[in-house]
Design a protein around this motif. Sequence first.
Motif, PDB file in Angstrom:
ATOM      1  N   ASP A 201       0.823  -1.210   0.000  1.00 18.19           N
ATOM      2  CA  ASP A 201       0.000   0.000   0.000  1.00 18.19           C
ATOM      3  C   ASP A 201       0.862   1.267   0.000  1.00 18.19           C
ATOM      4  O   ASP A 201       1.943   1.299   0.594  1.00 18.19           O
ATOM      5  N   LEU A 202       0.356   2.303  -0.666  1.00 13.60           N
ATOM      6  CA  LEU A 202       1.044   3.593  -0.752  1.00 13.60           C
ATOM      7  C   LEU A 202       0.095   4.758  -0.489  1.00 13.60           C
ATOM      8  O   LEU A 202       0.506   5.913  -0.529  1.00 13.60           O
ATOM      9  N   ARG A 203      -1.161   4.471  -0.169  1.00 14.76           N
ATOM     10  CA  ARG A 203      -2.203   5.501  -0.236  1.00 14.76           C
ATOM     11  C   ARG A 203      -2.151   6.517   0.894  1.00 14.76           C
ATOM     12  O   ARG A 203      -2.485   7.682   0.685  1.00 14.76           O
ATOM     13  N   THR A 204      -1.799   6.107   2.084  1.00  9.40           N
ATOM     14  CA  THR A 204      -1.663   7.055   3.190  1.00  9.40           C
ATOM     15  C   THR A 204      -0.186   7.215   3.495  1.00  9.40           C
ATOM     16  O   THR A 204       0.648   6.382   3.115  1.00  9.40           O
ATOM     17  N   LEU A 205       0.157   8.278   4.206  1.00  4.59           N
ATOM     18  CA  LEU A 205       1.561   8.499   4.551  1.00  4.59           C
ATOM     19  C   LEU A 205       2.085   7.344   5.398  1.00  4.59           C
ATOM     20  O   LEU A 205       3.224   6.889   5.216  1.00  4.59           O
ATOM     21  N   GLU A 206       1.252   6.858   6.322  1.00  2.00           N
ATOM     22  CA  GLU A 206       1.663   5.747   7.177  1.00  2.00           C
ATOM     23  C   GLU A 206       1.901   4.484   6.353  1.00  2.00           C
ATOM     24  O   GLU A 206       2.886   3.762   6.567  1.00  2.00           O
ATOM     25  N   ALA A 207       0.999   4.189   5.415  1.00  7.22           N
ATOM     26  CA  ALA A 207       1.141   3.006   4.573  1.00  7.22           C
ATOM     27  C   ALA A 207       2.360   3.126   3.667  1.00  7.22           C
ATOM     28  O   ALA A 207       3.097   2.156   3.458  1.00  7.22           O
ATOM     29  N   PHE A 208       2.558   4.325   3.132  1.00  7.31           N
ATOM     30  CA  PHE A 208       3.708   4.564   2.258  1.00  7.31           C
ATOM     31  C   PHE A 208       5.014   4.312   3.010  1.00  7.31           C
ATOM     32  O   PHE A 208       5.917   3.621   2.515  1.00  7.31           O
ATOM     33  N   LYS A 209       5.115   4.867   4.225  1.00  7.73           N
ATOM     34  CA  LYS A 209       6.326   4.687   5.029  1.00  7.73           C
ATOM     35  C   LYS A 209       6.536   3.211   5.367  1.00  7.73           C
ATOM     36  O   LYS A 209       7.680   2.731   5.364  1.00  7.73           O
ATOM     37  N   ALA A 210       5.461   2.504   5.640  1.00  9.48           N
ATOM     38  CA  ALA A 210       5.558   1.085   5.973  1.00  9.48           C
ATOM     39  C   ALA A 210       6.065   0.275   4.779  1.00  9.48           C
ATOM     40  O   ALA A 210       6.891  -0.644   4.937  1.00  9.48           O
ATOM     41  N   THR A 211       5.585   0.604   3.580  1.00  6.18           N
ATOM     42  CA  THR A 211       6.031  -0.095   2.377  1.00  6.18           C
ATOM     43  C   THR A 211       7.492   0.196   2.087  1.00  6.18           C
ATOM     44  O   THR A 211       8.263  -0.707   1.731  1.00  6.18           O
ATOM     45  N   VAL A 212       7.886   1.473   2.222  1.00  7.77           N
ATOM     46  CA  VAL A 212       9.294   1.833   2.016  1.00  7.77           C
ATOM     47  C   VAL A 212      10.183   1.098   3.015  1.00  7.77           C
ATOM     48  O   VAL A 212      11.249   0.585   2.671  1.00  7.77           O
ATOM     49  N   GLU A 213       9.740   1.023   4.266  1.00  4.94           N
ATOM     50  CA  GLU A 213      10.498   0.331   5.300  1.00  4.94           C
ATOM     51  C   GLU A 213      10.584  -1.169   4.991  1.00  4.94           C
ATOM     52  O   GLU A 213      11.636  -1.789   5.179  1.00  4.94           O
ATOM     53  N   LYS A 214       9.483  -1.736   4.518  1.00  4.45           N
ATOM     54  CA  LYS A 214       9.473  -3.148   4.141  1.00  4.45           C
ATOM     55  C   LYS A 214      10.472  -3.405   3.012  1.00  4.45           C
ATOM     56  O   LYS A 214      11.219  -4.393   3.041  1.00  4.45           O
ATOM     57  N   PHE A 215      10.497  -2.513   2.039  1.00  5.20           N
ATOM     58  CA  PHE A 215      11.436  -2.645   0.924  1.00  5.20           C
ATOM     59  C   PHE A 215      12.874  -2.557   1.431  1.00  5.20           C
ATOM     60  O   PHE A 215      13.746  -3.343   1.037  1.00  5.20           O
ATOM     61  N   ASP A 216      13.122  -1.583   2.301  1.00  7.03           N
ATOM     62  CA  ASP A 216      14.474  -1.384   2.830  1.00  7.03           C
ATOM     63  C   ASP A 216      14.940  -2.604   3.611  1.00  7.03           C
ATOM     64  O   ASP A 216      16.085  -3.050   3.482  1.00  7.03           O
ATOM     65  N   GLN A 217      14.061  -3.146   4.437  1.00  2.00           N
ATOM     66  CA  GLN A 217      14.420  -4.302   5.260  1.00  2.00           C
ATOM     67  C   GLN A 217      14.608  -5.571   4.431  1.00  2.00           C
ATOM     68  O   GLN A 217      15.480  -6.392   4.725  1.00  2.00           O
TER      69      GLN A 217
END
Length: 369
Positions: A201-217
């Motif tokens: 998900d990318l739709r909310t700022l929280e979801a976007f940050k979570a996806t970016v963090e998931k990608f980074d990890q």
Amino acid sequence: MPLAARTVGSQLLVGAHVSAAGGVQNTIANCVRIGGNAFALFLKSQRKWNNPPLSEEHLKLFQGACKTHNIEPSKTAVPHGSYLVNLAHTDADRTTQAYNCFLDDLTRCHKLGIKLYNFHPGNSASSTREEAIAHIAGNLNRAHADETTGSVITVLETMATLGNTVGGTFEDLAAIIALITDKSRVGICIDTCHVFAAGYDLRTLEAFKATVEKFDQTVGFKYLKALHVNDSKAPFASYRDLHANIGTGFLGLRAFHNLVNEPRLWGLPMVLETPIEVVTSDGKKSEDEGIYAREIKLLESLVGMDVESKEFLDLEKNLHAQGAKERERVQDQVTRKDKAVKEGKKGKGKGKKSKNNEANDEEDLSESG
């Protein structure tokens, strides 16, 4: 004449997949025409195995056009690989055919001074998933070791679907990278439509940050080299690759506000692959490059914009309304298909018609990658 001038001082490297008809040198004028400062292209026909070699004339014209328009292809160009190439297929003859086509594109990049080359990882139908991932990595290692490829970075694109498709999860991409000998030669291109359809998900700022963090990890942010910037006609986690214009799909405008206001993404090429086909008053279909020009300016305008401002809320509302009919149509298809699967249908009757409609949609968008 340019449809839009490049924005001076923009934080973004943003453009679109532009035509290379008549020669790769024409992509520069086509990029300038829409006001882009980044671009994608096909280095040769993406639907034929055999293509003429890159001519010295076209090479010199490309280099001259880059110099004239102050474009650095090593930083801004992200060619797209052929749809025919499947580096995951383990059959010997098909491996040779795919690899030779792939290698030819990498050598073209090297000659043109292009450093990033984007491609779809492949399909594992001929083997187990683990064997397919190892086969992809083996092909990449072989290509990286070939001196004709220079230091071109092979960029794996995130995919929208699961099943036999490799690249629908961050774990797939990480597994390929783990097997690469020279990790400076491999990267990732995140396609916003694809990852959304695949369940990120990318739709909310929280979801976007979570996806970016998931990608980074899972993969590592250092491997992110480019982005394909597309909204989605299909809903979240639908596993369907259907690109929509910015703000008109299920992702919505806030997803792209999140994207362009992430400083770590500034300087990475962002390439639009959104639909630009329109129907004229006489019923004929044509391409309107002005759509790209307007979407580039839209993305640039979102940098620093307050999401609670009237300007943003009006934009969001208008774009959302523009895509309402298409979202409803695709949502209906997805709902009916899911229902048919649950009821154990095999694609007959109405289910089959829905499947054909979906195939037509995907065919229409296939050149976007």
